[in-house]
Write an enzyme that holds these catalytic residues in place. Structure first.
Site, PDB file in Angstrom:
ATOM      1  CG  HIS A  57      -1.978   1.039   1.211  1.00  0.00           C
ATOM      2  ND1 HIS A  57      -3.222   0.840   1.770  1.00  0.00           N
ATOM      3  CD2 HIS A  57      -2.000   2.298   0.717  1.00  0.00           C
ATOM      4  CE1 HIS A  57      -3.956   1.943   1.616  1.00  0.00           C
ATOM      5  NE2 HIS A  57      -3.216   2.841   0.985  1.00  0.00           N
ATOM      6  CD  GLU A  88      -4.214  -3.219   0.558  1.00  0.00           C
ATOM      7  OE1 GLU A  88      -4.733  -4.316   0.842  1.00  0.00           O
ATOM      8  OE2 GLU A  88      -3.803  -2.408   1.414  1.00  0.00           O
ATOM      9  CG  HIS A 209      -7.517  -2.908   8.692  1.00  0.00           C
ATOM     10  ND1 HIS A 209      -7.409  -2.578  10.021  1.00  0.00           N
ATOM     11  CD2 HIS A 209      -6.907  -1.901   8.011  1.00  0.00           C
ATOM     12  CE1 HIS A 209      -6.786  -1.425  10.141  1.00  0.00           C
ATOM     13  NE2 HIS A 209      -6.452  -0.995   8.937  1.00  0.00           N
TER      14      HIS A 209
END
Length: 264
Positions: A57, A88, A209
Site C-alpha cells: 500500500h 492497494e 485489516h
C-alpha cells in the site's frame, strides 16, 4: 520461482489465499538509511514459505512502501507466476500511476486520505459510484482485477458491483475488535450477510485489516466465499517472535483449519 519449493505450495485448492502485506517491513527499514530489512528479500522468504501473494500500500508520503519498492517487487513477482501481486491505495491519489506502470494482478481501491494513519473505512455509495467507474474500467483494460475496500454493509454490495469491480475487500477491523467479546456473534453475522450480498451481486470476496492467528480461522469458517486475506501488521509482529517463514506457515495452518470438518 524457487525450484526447491513444491508447486502445490502455491495451489490453495479452493481455500482462501494468503497475501502478505509487507508495508511494516518497509516502515522499519525507513527508520535508517541502511536498506535493512530488505523488503524484496523478505517477500521472497514469504513466498518460499507458501504465501500466495504479496500486498503493498504505497502512500503518497512514502512513509513505508516507496515507489521503487513497487517496481522492485514487481520484478520479484515475475519469478513467481502462480503468486499474485496486489497494490492497494486511493485511485484518486497515487495508485493509478503504479497500476499503469506495473500492471499488478490486482489493485485494491481504498478511500484513505493522504494523511490518514491507516485505512479505516470503505467506499460510500451512491456517492462514490460514478467517479469510480472510469478508474475501474481503466484498470481492467490494463488486465488488472479491481477490488473495492468496503465496510460490511450488505446494502452497498449491489452498487459496489455496479462500478464494474470484480471483488470487494471486507474491512475487518470491527470483527477483530469484537472477537472474543459478547458482541462477536452479532458483528460476525454482519460480515456473513455482507458476503452473501456480495456473492448475490456477482462479486468475489477478499478480507483484511487486523486479522491475526487468533481470529482468522473463526472468520473464514463463518464468512462464505473469501478468496483472499491480506495480512500485514499482525503477521509481521508475529514474525518478530517466530520468524517470517514459520509465521507464514502458521497462518496457512489457520486457514487450513477453517476448511476442515468440525472437530478436527
Amino acid at each position: 520461482m524457487n525450484p526447491l519449493v513444491a508447486p502445490e505450495a502455491f495451489h490453495h485448492g479452493g481455500r482462501t489465499a494468503l497475501s502478505v502485506n509487507v508495508n511494516k517491513i518497509a516502515l522499519l527499514r525507513n527508520t535508517r538509511h541502511l536498506g535493512i530489512p530488505d523488503v524484496v528479500h523478505l517477500s521472497r522468504i514469504a513466498l518460499e514459505a507458501g504465501a500466495q501473494g504479496i500486498t503493498v500500500h504505497p502512500r503518497p508520503d512514502e512513509r513505508h512502501i516507496r515507489g521503487q519498492d513497487v517496481h522492485d517487487l514487481a520484478a520479484l513477482m515475475r519469478q513467481w507466476p502462480e503468486a499474485e501481486y496486489n497494490i492497494e491505495g486511493n485511485p484518486f491519489h497515487n495508485l493509478m500511476d503504479f497500476v499503469r506502470a506495473v500492471r499488478p494482478h490486482q489493485c485494491t481501491f481504498v478511500p484513505d486520505s493522504t494523511d490518514q494513519f491507516t485505512s479505516d473505512h470503505g467506499w460510500i455509495f451512491p456517492g462514490d459510484l460514478e467517479r469510480l467507474k472510469p478508474l475501474v474500467a481503466e484498470a481492467q483494460a490494463l488486465g488488472v482485477r479491481v477490488s473495492l475496500f468496503m465496510d460490511p454493509n450488505p446494502e452497498a454490495m449491489a452498487q459496489a458491483a455496479a462500478t464494474g469491480a470484480e471483488r470487494v475487500e471486507l474491512y475487518t477491523e470491527s470483527y477483530a475488535g469484537a472477537h472474543g467479546q459478547p458482541e462477536q456473534a452479532a458483528v460476525l453475522a454482519r460480515y456473513v450477510a455482507a458476503a452473501q450480498a456480495a456473492i448475490a451481486a456477482g462479486l468475489q470476496i477478499n478480507a483484511g485489516h487486523d486479522l491475526n492467528r487468533a481470529n482468522l480461522t473463526d472468520f473464514l469458517r463463518a464468512v462464505p466465499g473469501v478468496q483472499e486475506v491480506s495480512i500485514g501488521h499482525a503477521l509481521i509482529a508475529d514474525a518478530l517472535e517466530l520468524g517470517l517463514a514459520d509465521t507464514v506457515r502458521d497462518y496457512q495452518r489457520c486457514i487450513q483449519r477453517a476448511f476442515q470438518p468440525a472437530g478436527r
